[in-house]
Design a protein around this motif. Sequence first.
Motif, PDB file in Angstrom:
ATOM      1  N   LYS A 193       0.824  -1.208   0.000  1.00  0.00           N
ATOM      2  CA  LYS A 193       0.000   0.000   0.000  1.00  0.00           C
ATOM      3  C   LYS A 193       0.857   1.258   0.000  1.00  0.00           C
ATOM      4  N   GLU A 214      -0.728   4.290  -1.412  1.00  0.00           N
ATOM      5  CA  GLU A 214      -2.030   4.724  -0.888  1.00  0.00           C
ATOM      6  C   GLU A 214      -1.813   5.737   0.232  1.00  0.00           C
ATOM      7  N   ARG A 271      -2.393   8.319   3.266  1.00  0.00           N
ATOM      8  CA  ARG A 271      -3.266   8.414   4.439  1.00  0.00           C
ATOM      9  C   ARG A 271      -4.044   9.731   4.401  1.00  0.00           C
ATOM     10  N   THR A 326       1.809   7.032   4.057  1.00  0.00           N
ATOM     11  CA  THR A 326       1.042   6.023   3.328  1.00  0.00           C
ATOM     12  C   THR A 326       0.618   4.916   4.287  1.00  0.00           C
ATOM     13  N   HIS A 327      -0.269   4.092   3.826  1.00  0.00           N
ATOM     14  CA  HIS A 327      -0.782   3.010   4.667  1.00  0.00           C
ATOM     15  C   HIS A 327       0.212   1.859   4.750  1.00  0.00           C
TER      16      HIS A 327
END
Length: 362
Positions: A70, A73, A75, A350-351
């Motif tokens: 991730k 991706e 946050r 990020t995740h």
Amino acid sequence: MANELTIGTLLESESAAPARLLASRMNRHTFWCGQSGSGKTYALGVALEQIMLHTRLPLVIFDPNSDFVKLGEIRDDAPEAEAAELRTRDIRVRHSTTGAGDPLRTRFLQMPLRSRAAILQIDPVLNPDDYNTMLRMETDISLIEDHDLVGFMRSHPDRIRHELAMRLENLGVAEWKLWAWGERSITDEIDELPDATVVDLGGFATQAESRAAALAVLDHLWENREQRIGRLIVIDEAHNLCTPEPATPVEKLLTERIVQIAAEGRKYGLWLLLSTQRPSKVHPNALSQCDNLALMRMSSPRDLADLSEVFGYAPESLLERSPAFTQGQALFAGGFVDQPSLVQMGARLTHEGGSDVKVPLR
């Protein structure tokens, strides 16, 4: 400054001064370690995000536990300026889990002969006829149609080729989902120099397939070393790929390749970041080549003694504090910091991919 990667705050600072790594000194091998629960993987993600934000250094991340899948991706609580910048980065994730996204594939026939032989458990000395037949087949590889390797070998009158086809089937290698067989290969992705390529190794059915995938990528990077393109090769859970006591032929080649990159890779722009829970489980010839150290909580006296011996630039007085570190605290020493420092790691942008199994409550 662009050369400074802000990763958190200094623990010994009254004003919570920012803790920074020197981006220009990531051109050395780095050892990143901490026991389970220390926050090692989360903290490593903080550093990788900063590298992507402030450098053009392509990352190749070997991810055995899907912790970095991730990485692209963002946050919701990430600072907007950094989030906007990070969204422009080219982050490619290739998955080993069926249906998870773009699949992780590589080309069996483009791997070096030694690597293909190791996958088939063929030794050039112990199995001379088999190995020699594979060697003589090199001129025929371009003739294989429809990627039917087993059928191609069985169509030849040579008995040993038939035996090799049987070995491919009996070991299940021919059916591995790893093989591209006309599809896009992970090496194609790497050659396009994205900001990060995440090689998700955790979803394969067997360790043999996972390690073959890692070997294919490392072989490709080494074979193209003369391009002298700077790359940071991040190997999470490095003890799985660079063990002091490799057992299988593929494990032996993996360890040999990583040790080779550790010894000779710097001059070609191949820089390792080895991350693990147990320093004693990583081959010493790779460990000893690391000029940067990130140490999180480590309670094992043996591991701390090994670290003290190998990393003489890390003050023993600071190493001794490691067992008392709380989650997210770390010692940084070596060329990528101005001086050895104790750090509280900052927040991720990020995740994080992996997660612990929660205890079910009544």
